[in-house]
Design a protein around this motif. Structure first.
Motif, PDB file in Angstrom:
ATOM      1  N   CYS A  12       0.856  -1.192   0.000  1.00 40.53           N
ATOM      2  CA  CYS A  12       0.000   0.000   0.000  1.00 40.53           C
ATOM      3  C   CYS A  12       0.892   1.241   0.000  1.00 40.53           C
ATOM      4  N   LYS A  14       0.321   3.890   1.375  1.00 38.96           N
ATOM      5  CA  LYS A  14       0.180   4.688   2.605  1.00 38.96           C
ATOM      6  C   LYS A  14       0.517   3.935   3.883  1.00 38.96           C
ATOM      7  N   CYS A  15       0.652   2.594   3.786  1.00 35.92           N
ATOM      8  CA  CYS A  15       0.988   1.841   4.996  1.00 35.92           C
ATOM      9  C   CYS A  15       1.737   0.559   4.616  1.00 35.92           C
ATOM     10  N   ARG A  17       0.618  -2.506   4.793  1.00 34.73           N
ATOM     11  CA  ARG A  17      -0.226  -3.640   4.372  1.00 34.73           C
ATOM     12  C   ARG A  17      -0.109  -3.887   2.867  1.00 34.73           C
ATOM     13  N   CYS A  31      -4.366  -0.431   0.234  1.00 36.43           N
ATOM     14  CA  CYS A  31      -4.967  -1.547   0.959  1.00 36.43           C
ATOM     15  C   CYS A  31      -6.455  -1.220   1.119  1.00 36.43           C
ATOM     16  N   HIS A  34      -7.242   1.925   3.318  1.00 39.07           N
ATOM     17  CA  HIS A  34      -6.876   3.209   2.716  1.00 39.07           C
ATOM     18  C   HIS A  34      -7.668   3.504   1.451  1.00 39.07           C
TER      19      HIS A  34
HETATM   20 ZN    ZN Z   1      -2.820   1.110   3.565  1.00 35.88          ZN
END
Ligand code: ZN
Ligand code: FES
Ligand code: ZN
Length: 328
Positions: A12, A14-15, A17, A31, A34
């Motif tokens: 992802c 942004k993270c 995952r 993910c 998000h």
């Molecule tokens: Zn994410």
């Protein structure tokens, strides 16, 4: 659909995952969590950008049972406090056999689960005919009849029940296809106001209309509703039909979008900016029922003069005002 399907794991943006979806125009892999957040933020941004709830306190959502309108119900329910609006759903049961039975049940359940008041209107009770019976009687294309009836009934319901705005689930792909088709066939005037993110109210004639999915792709809605398991009618309306011009425009847009991600958003924004807010068409009230018309008799009264022998606008208004026809 841009679901990420690969044997390699994609992270992802942004993270930490794994990503489940790619959003090409934003160059993001996301993910589930998000993506849901991203989708909702975009819808809220559209609501804000076009001020679709400017003075609205009471919002009536037109629910067909399809993924688009149920997605907008889901998002608006989640953010109703933030948006400071009171919501209700309205559904027109067209009497198209199992398709309508299923759609009605899905809408009722969705509204109940969302804690939203739900109005179900039966066309058969209102006009004594189902949509298939009206098609048979008039020989008119089903979708044009369906559109005419929904516009009239939802607008009248909103005015009679004191709702400030009618929300529909029209998404960007359909709006652009419609708009480009109007240009191609040289019939742009008047119709384009139906295709804006927001259409102003006209006192006593039109409730305002809002289309919060104006900048949202159909694939985004499908992904959101699938990831969240939003229940909607799986089968298409048996009357669903796309003419050859619309089919070709849709294919062309898809091809361009693949090579120029975000093209549709740019085009939709340009259309919204360049379209005059006011229609050049004169709107006067129908001499029978008082609802909007261009010639003194509204489309519904004209239709029912043929099918019923007399204009049914006044009795529909009356039935809606007294909520006589409501099944729920
Ligand atoms: Zn994410
Ligand atoms: Fe047009 Fe069902 S009547 S899609
Ligand atoms: Zn009328």
């Amino acid at each position: 659909m841009y679901l990420v399907k690969t044997s390699l794991r994609v992270k992802c943006s942004k993270c930490e995952r794994d990503a489940v979806i790619r959003v090409p125009y934003a160059k993001l892999n996301l993910c589930k969590e998000h993506y849901v957040e991203y989708f909702e933020k975009r819808v809220l941004k559209t609501i804000e950008r076009y001020k679709v709830f400017r003075d609205a306190k009471k919002v009536l959502i037109a629910l067909s049972g399809g993924k688009d309108s149920l997605t907008i119900l889901h998002v608006l329910t989640k953010y109703r406090d933030l948006l400071r609006v009171q919501l209700a759903g309205v559904h027109l049961d067209l009497g198209i056999g199992v398709y309508s039975d299923e759609s009605r049940k899905i809408v009722l359940n969705a509204c109940r689960d969302s804690g939203v008041e739900c109005y179900i209107i039966s066309l058969k009770d209102l006009l004594n005919y189902t949509l298939p019976e009206l098609v048979e009687k008039t020989k008119r294309p089903p979708c044009s009849l369906c559109g005419l009836l929904k516009r009239y009934i939802f607008n009248t319901a909103a005015l009679e029940w004191g709702y400030d705005v009618v929300v529909t689930g029209h998404h960007m792909d359909d709006i652009l296809v419609f708009r480009l088709k109007e240009i191609l066939i040289g019939r742009e005037e008047g119709e384009v106001l139906k295709l804006l993110p927001y259409t102003e109210s006209v006192k006593g004639l039109y409730a305002a209309r809002a289309r919060p999915l104006y900048e949202t792709y159909e694939w985004e809605i499908r992904a959101y509703s699938e990831l969240l398991g939003i229940k909607h009618i799986e089968v298409s309306c048996p009357f669903k039909y796309r003419d050859v011009i619309s089919t070709n425009i849709a294919e062309m847009l898809e091809k361009i979008e693949k090579e120029v991600p975000g093209f549709e958003i740019t085009l939709a924004r340009r259309f919204a900016r360049k379209t005059p807010r006011e229609s050049s068409e004169v709107v006067i009230s129908c001499k029978h029922c008082g609802m909007p018309s261009s010639s003194g008799i509204c489309a519904l009264c004209k239709l029912t003069m043929k099918t019923h022998g007399s204009p049914m606008g006044p009795s529909i208004r009356d039935a809606l005002r007294n909520k006589r026809i409501l099944l729920a």
